[in-house]
Design a protein around this motif. Structure first.
Motif: not given
Length: 222
Positions: A25-27, A55-57, A189-190, A196
């Motif tokens: 789960n990103g931001k 913001t992802l990984d 989310s992924k 994503w």
């Protein structure tokens, strides 16, 4: 005799579990209105005053996205393979900003910059069979080439505009996927295919709130 987990082990386990969840789960951070002059004023005026920074990984934001404050809606039609029948083809949905070079759903490289997002349906023909589970996409168009939020384009016109996003002979798509009805706040989310997905809602000019989900990073399965 069964061993009892020590407090330190329990804390470590919870911390590791939290890291695993964070990896999936990103931001999403809220940002203010889009003010950059790289985007034509008419487009900026059509956008909501609130945007989203994703913001992802990685540690740096992957993109920023602003949704149109009121998206023109059409009468819903039942069309095979279409997930968002409320949206008319070529309608402006929003603007995305990539602070670094990115990639579209086909894996084509997209230079850093601002792009309008216009709705399009993948042709229902043999050339595109199996390219995606549904036909709904948002096409990337360099913002400098798209100044009128109320403009409508014929299919081929829209394809040509989007091709300039990657300097190839194929438009630059981001895939729209079915929205999760359980998501009530903007989130990212992924999924199991390493896509994503940004989930939020857009307000239609009919007054309806339309949940949507957009693959902002990840490519079609080969």
């Amino acid at each position: 005799m069964r061993k009892i987990a020590t407090p330190s082990f329990t804390v470590a386990f919870i911390f590791a579990l939290s890291l695993a969840c964070a990896a999936q789960n990103g931001k999403v951070d809220t940002v203010g209105p889009l003010t950059d002059n790289a985007v034509p004023e008419g487009i900026r005026q059509a956008l909501d005053s609130k945007g989203y920074r994703l913001t992802l990984d990685g540690g740096a934001p992957a993109c920023e996205l602003w949704v149109r404050k009121s998206v023109p809606a059409q009468t819903k039609k039942d069309v095979e393979g279409v997930t968002y029948p409320q949206l008319a083809e070529s309608v402006l949905v929003g603007v995305v900003h990539f602070p670094q070079a990115a990639a579209d759903f086909r894996g084509q490289k997209v230079p850093a910059g601002f792009y309008t997002l216009r709705y399009a349906l993948m042709p229902n023909d043999g050339n595109h069979l199996g390219a995606a589970p549904n036909r709904d996409f948002l096409l990337l168009i360099p913002a400098a080439s798209d100044a009128n939020p109320n403009a409508t384009f014929k299919f081929q016109e829209l394809m040509v505009l989007s091709e300039s996003a990657t300097a190839t002979k194929h438009p630059a798509p981001l895939s729209l996927v079915p929205a999760d009805s359980g998501v009530t706040a903007p989130s990212v989310s992924k999924d199991e295919q390493d896509h994503w997905i940004f989930s939020a809602s857009m307000k239609l000019n009919s007054g309806e709130e339309l949940p949507f989900a957009l693959v902002v990073k990840g490519t079609a399965q080969q």
